[in-house]
Design a protein around this motif. Structure first.
Motif, PDB file in Angstrom:
ATOM      1  N   CYS A 218       2.555  -4.999   7.425  1.00 16.13           N
ATOM      2  CA  CYS A 218       1.192  -4.484   7.479  1.00 16.13           C
ATOM      3  C   CYS A 218       0.215  -5.551   7.000  1.00 16.13           C
ATOM      4  O   CYS A 218       0.404  -6.178   5.968  1.00 16.13           O
TER       5      CYS A 218
ATOM      6  N   HIS B   5      -2.980  -5.012   6.378  1.00 19.88           N
ATOM      7  CA  HIS B   5      -4.176  -4.416   5.775  1.00 19.88           C
ATOM      8  C   HIS B   5      -4.412  -4.865   4.332  1.00 19.88           C
ATOM      9  O   HIS B   5      -3.510  -5.349   3.655  1.00 19.88           O
TER      10      HIS B   5
ATOM     11  N   CYS C  23      -4.233  -3.847   1.376  1.00 19.11           N
ATOM     12  CA  CYS C  23      -3.531  -2.788   0.635  1.00 19.11           C
ATOM     13  C   CYS C  23      -2.478  -3.470  -0.230  1.00 19.11           C
ATOM     14  O   CYS C  23      -1.823  -4.406   0.233  1.00 19.11           O
TER      15      CYS C  23
ATOM     16  N   ASP D  31       0.412  -2.651  -1.049  1.00 19.60           N
ATOM     17  CA  ASP D  31       1.821  -2.346  -0.780  1.00 19.60           C
ATOM     18  C   ASP D  31       2.511  -3.353   0.133  1.00 19.60           C
ATOM     19  O   ASP D  31       3.682  -3.652  -0.031  1.00 19.60           O
ATOM     20  N   ARG D  32       1.782  -3.835   1.134  1.00 17.42           N
ATOM     21  CA  ARG D  32       2.320  -4.800   2.105  1.00 17.42           C
ATOM     22  C   ARG D  32       3.671  -4.328   2.680  1.00 17.42           C
ATOM     23  O   ARG D  32       4.712  -4.971   2.529  1.00 17.42           O
ATOM     24  N   CYS D  33       3.650  -3.185   3.347  1.00 13.87           N
ATOM     25  CA  CYS D  33       4.881  -2.618   3.911  1.00 13.87           C
ATOM     26  C   CYS D  33       5.471  -3.510   5.002  1.00 13.87           C
ATOM     27  O   CYS D  33       4.741  -4.126   5.774  1.00 13.87           O
TER      28      CYS D  33
ATOM     29  N   LEU E  16       5.935   4.301   6.215  1.00 13.93           N
ATOM     30  CA  LEU E  16       4.574   3.756   6.270  1.00 13.93           C
ATOM     31  C   LEU E  16       3.616   4.877   5.883  1.00 13.93           C
ATOM     32  O   LEU E  16       3.948   6.051   5.994  1.00 13.93           O
ATOM     33  N   CYS E  17       2.430   4.520   5.473  1.00 12.38           N
ATOM     34  CA  CYS E  17       1.477   5.562   5.099  1.00 12.38           C
ATOM     35  C   CYS E  17       0.878   6.201   6.358  1.00 12.38           C
ATOM     36  O   CYS E  17       1.015   5.675   7.462  1.00 12.38           O
TER      37      CYS E  17
ATOM     38  N   MET F  69      -1.065   4.243   8.994  1.00  9.36           N
ATOM     39  CA  MET F  69      -0.454   3.235   9.863  1.00  9.36           C
ATOM     40  C   MET F  69       0.675   3.736  10.758  1.00  9.36           C
ATOM     41  O   MET F  69       1.143   2.985  11.610  1.00  9.36           O
TER      42      MET F  69
ATOM     43  N   HIS G 195       3.258   3.142  -2.305  1.00  3.28           N
ATOM     44  CA  HIS G 195       4.659   2.773  -2.538  1.00  3.28           C
ATOM     45  C   HIS G 195       4.939   2.441  -3.998  1.00  3.28           C
ATOM     46  O   HIS G 195       6.084   2.243  -4.381  1.00  3.28           O
TER      47      HIS G 195
ATOM     48  N   LEU H  61      -8.719   2.804   6.347  1.00  2.00           N
ATOM     49  CA  LEU H  61      -8.522   1.749   5.357  1.00  2.00           C
ATOM     50  C   LEU H  61      -9.755   0.870   5.399  1.00  2.00           C
ATOM     51  O   LEU H  61      -9.937   0.102   6.339  1.00  2.00           O
TER      52      LEU H  61
HETATM   53  S1  SF4 Z   1       0.762   1.742   2.503  1.00  2.00           S
HETATM   54 FE1  SF4 Z   1      -0.099   1.815   4.588  1.00  2.00          FE
HETATM   55  S2  SF4 Z   1      -1.857   0.433   4.596  1.00  2.00           S
HETATM   56 FE2  SF4 Z   1      -0.594  -0.023   2.791  1.00  2.00          FE
HETATM   57  S3  SF4 Z   1       0.752  -1.674   3.432  1.00  2.00           S
HETATM   58 FE3  SF4 Z   1       1.852   0.253   3.736  1.00  2.00          FE
HETATM   59  S4  SF4 Z   1       1.435   0.825   5.856  1.00  2.00           S
HETATM   60 FE4  SF4 Z   1      -0.095  -0.719   5.279  1.00  2.00          FE
END
Ligand code: SF4
Length: 730
Positions: free
Chosen positions: A58, A60, A62, A64-66, A92-93, A96, A230, A625
């Motif tokens: 990801c 974004h 954010c 977390d960087r999934c 994922l949130c 996304m 996360h 986001l």
């Molecule tokens: S929580 Fe959502 S926005 Fe944040 S890195 Fe994971 S997928 Fe992306």
């Protein structure tokens, strides 16, 4: 419910690139893997379908960087899901999960260069070729440079794409090469970091996963249930193990609803609260004298300073009971391991950096750093800064330390309208950002973007509210279509992003846009033309111990890998602060003021009378986001109507009922929104969601129409939460 994959034969040669309009509108919470499986798979009748899985992450803004994996068949996405790495944890949130349909294949996506045909802001464009667009833009840029110099050109970018290649590698070299104005990218994070650095010399404290060992966790100005999703399972695990969870937040967030204790101070009073806690800790003898003697400087100055912050005085400032302040200080001081989690929330006030500076002192005062799971948890980006090879991401030696002027991104509106700036801004090149939505003083920005003499260039996926004012829009690839490498500011995972599909339409990565501009301008320096994949590979070429076993190939297989960090990461158990003295600084004569001090914004009496309510503009939407996804119809539908949260007493005083349409206004603008009467805010405070596009709002304005371009006390961040408003029924 079964989801059959339908195959449709097409003549050979027509199976590359899907007709995006064939994709189904997804309106429910259906997993994307299922929704995509229901889409028609277009294959050539005489070819065997090729199924491929690629890994990415990801992009974004954010913490977390999934990590994720993308399954494609014949170059089309048929599956998109989270990786199973322990941090992303297979989920994922909600923002996304449907990304391929929401962005990559969205029917509104810009897929060719566009040239403005109508008035600025009207969003009227014609399609043109890349050749024409690059040639015309280059010619305009060349004239500006010849006439006024490179500083008349301002790049504008931020966290819309945090991939290192698409956000900085080539673009920063291009702008430095032409001598453009430098952009201070400080709208988010800088004040927080400046405050923590002043105290500890580094921001990397307790690592996210290690909070499971904590027994008392203060989530101070952060809402992980929504915006650090996360991390939340680790906090929940600590809670299940008996930890007490406290939230300090002027807004009753989703996280505060799950916590054991919500403390709701007045916005901007965090510095005073932290100093008040120190007052009580010292008075009650809950400090760790040995830790203080060994690893800190300035305790005597701090002791004298916090005399000004007794619970009664702090209660006056924060709006909290004295008992709450005393009780929080005692509970924190008596618990171990005790953890304070901060992220960004407190920083957007004029006193923001001081708040972080003060809060960061608490673990040193109590010696919480000695315990595994105790201390301060903030950012993690320094781990990547130390371990990656930054050669390809930094400016080459011949461009390093440019002498060109810097312009703070928060002041965009002021700068675009300035008559005194010399040279004025004649060209604005926007990528990974949508300042018409995300930057304070929205109306001033829109007024600047309307300037006929301003050349505005935007690289984007959609015609955003900024792009509506562009002279040229370039179609940017989505993250599924380009290479990148992604570090993190909130997790310990490094990711690469491999393109899963070919760029749709005529879209190109940002990096390629800047290479094309450089080539058309006749530049020959090789640093302007390094390929994306080479940048990714070179960045991973490092002998640092954190990257042991992490290679380009291993990341291609796994997507993301955790850095090789010591099992028990306890950075300050024995001091080792990264300040100039190597100690935690309670006091620093080189900083003004030498001790963190509660210095609120002074509002004039007239302003307080005219606009008595304090406005918070928060990231409360579940599916947006920042400004991303706020143009997607089904997402807006899921998000529901935006509301202004109003305290019952403030509503009653103005004869406002729940659901009434309101005009929220101040000297900078007005926003229209329905009232939601609740105790999510305290009396005197109202709160509206951030991220909505003004063009889609009643009245053509959103949250930042009311905010000001004030800077913070340190770090030159944005004091966005310093706005006063009045509300009336619309
Ligand atoms: S929580 Fe959502 S926005 Fe944040 S890195 Fe994971 S997928 Fe992306």
């Amino acid at each position: 419910m079964s989801h059959e994959i339908k195959e449709t034969c097409l003549p050979a040669g027509r199976n590359k690139g899907i007709d995006r309009r064939d994709f189904l509108e997804i309106t429910g919470k259906t997993a994307v893997a299922i929704s995509l499986a229901s889409l028609p798979i277009l294959t050539s009748c005489n070819e065997t379908p090729t199924i491929k899985t690629t890994h990415g992450a990801c992009y974004h803004d954010c913490p977390d960087r999934c990590s994720w994996q993308v399954k494609t068949e014949d170059g089309k996405v048929i599956g998109f899901e989270a990786s199973q790495n322990p941090y992303t944890a297979g989920k994922l949130c909600d923002k996304m999960v449907n990304f391929p349909n929401d962005v990559t294949y969205h029917s509104d996506r810009v897929l060719t260069p566009l040239k403005r045909t109508g008035l600025k802001g009207k969003g009227e464009f014609e399609k043109i070729s890349w050749e024409q667009a690059i040639s015309e833009v280059t010619s305009r840029l060349r004239s500006i440079i010849e006439e006024k110099g490179g500083e008349a050109i301002l790049p504008y970018s931020f966290g819309g794409n945090q991939g290192k290649v698409q956000s900085r590698a080539i673009s920063s070299r291009f702008f430095a090469h032409i001598g453009a104005s430098q952009l201070e990218r400080t709208i988010c994070g800088n004040a927080a970091v400046a405050g923590v650095l002043a105290t500890n010399g580094q921001t990397t404290g307790v690592l996210p996963e290690d909070c499971v060992h904590s027994k008392f966790i203060i989530l101070w100005g952060t809402n992980p249930v929504l915006s650090n999703q996360h991390l939340w399972p680790f906090i929940q695990k600590a809670k299940d193990n008996g930890a007490k969870i406290v939230v300090v937040d002027p807004f009753k967030s989703l996280t505060s609803e799950k916590a054991d204790w919500h403390i709701q101070p007045y916005p901007g009073s965090d510095t005073a609260l932290a100093l008040g806690l120190m007052h009580v800790i010292l008075k009650e003898n809950l400090h760790d004298q040995e830790f203080i003697d060994l690893y800190t400087v300035g305790i005597e100055e701090l002791k004298a300073h916090v005399q000004n912050y007794d619970p009664a005085s702090v209660a006056q400032i924060t709006g909290l009971d004295e008992e709450t302040i005393t009780s929080l200080a005692k509970s924190y001081g008596q618990s171990s391991p005790s953890l304070i989690r901060v992220l960004i929330g407190m920083e957007h006030q004029v006193n923001g950096a001081s708040a972080f500076r003060a809060v960061a002192m608490l673990p040193a005062l109590t010696g919480a750093w000695r315990d595994f799971g105790g201390g301060l948890m903030h950012m993690t980006y320094e781990l990547f800064g130390a371990s990656l090879n930054w050669e390809s991401l930094s400016l080459p030696p011949e461009l390093a330390n440019p002498k060109t002027r810097s312009i703070n991104m928060i002041e965009l509106g002021k700068v675009l309208n300035s008559k005194d700036l010399n040279p004025g801004i004649d060209a604005l090149i926007v990528f990974n950002s949508n300042p018409a939505v995300t930057t304070p003083n929205q109306n001033l920005i829109l007024q600047g973007l309307e300037r006929e003499d301003l050349l505005t260039i935007v690289s984007e996926h959609f015609i955003t509210d900024t792009a509506r004012y562009a002279d040229y829009i370039f179609p940017a690839t989505s993250v599924l279509e380009n290479w990148d490498i992604l570090d993190s500011w909130g997790s310990t995972y490094i990711n690469i992003n491999e393109p899963a599909i070919e760029p749709l339409g005529e879209s190109k990565p940002n990096s390629e846009l800047f290479r094309l501009l450089a080539r058309e301008m006749g530049f020959t320096e090789s640093y302007l033309y390094e390929s994306d994949i080479d940048i990714v590979k070179k960045t991973l070429r490092s002998d640092h111990e954190y990257l042991k076993g992490i290679t380009f190939e291993s990341l291609r297989q796994s997507g993301g890998q955790r850095l090789n960090l010591p099992d028990r990461w306890m950075p300050h158990a024995e001091g080792n602060f990264k300040t100039k003295t190597g100690k935690c600084h309670f006091y620093d004569a080189d900083i003004e003021p030498a001790l963190p001090t509660y210095l609120p914004r002074e509002y004039s009496k007239a302003e307080m009378e005219e606009y008595p309510l304090h406005l918070l503009t928060l990231k409360t939407p579940k599916y947006l986001l920042n400004s991303s996804h706020a143009n997607i119809e089904h997402i807006l539908k899921k998000e529901g109507q935006p509301y202004l949260e109003v305290h019952p007493d403030d509503a009653a005083h103005r004869n406002i009922a729940d659901g009434d349409e309101l005009k929220i206004y101040n000297q900078r603008g007005e926003v229209f929104m329905a009232a939601r009467i609740s105790r999510k805010v305290t009396q005197g405070v109202v709160c509206m969601p951030h991220g909505y596009w003004p063009s889609l709002m009643k009245g053509g304005s959103s949250a930042n129409a009311l905010t000001d371009h004030l800077l913070t006390d340190m770090g030159r961040g944005g004091a966005i939460q310093e706005a006063k408003v009045e509300i009336i029924k619309a």
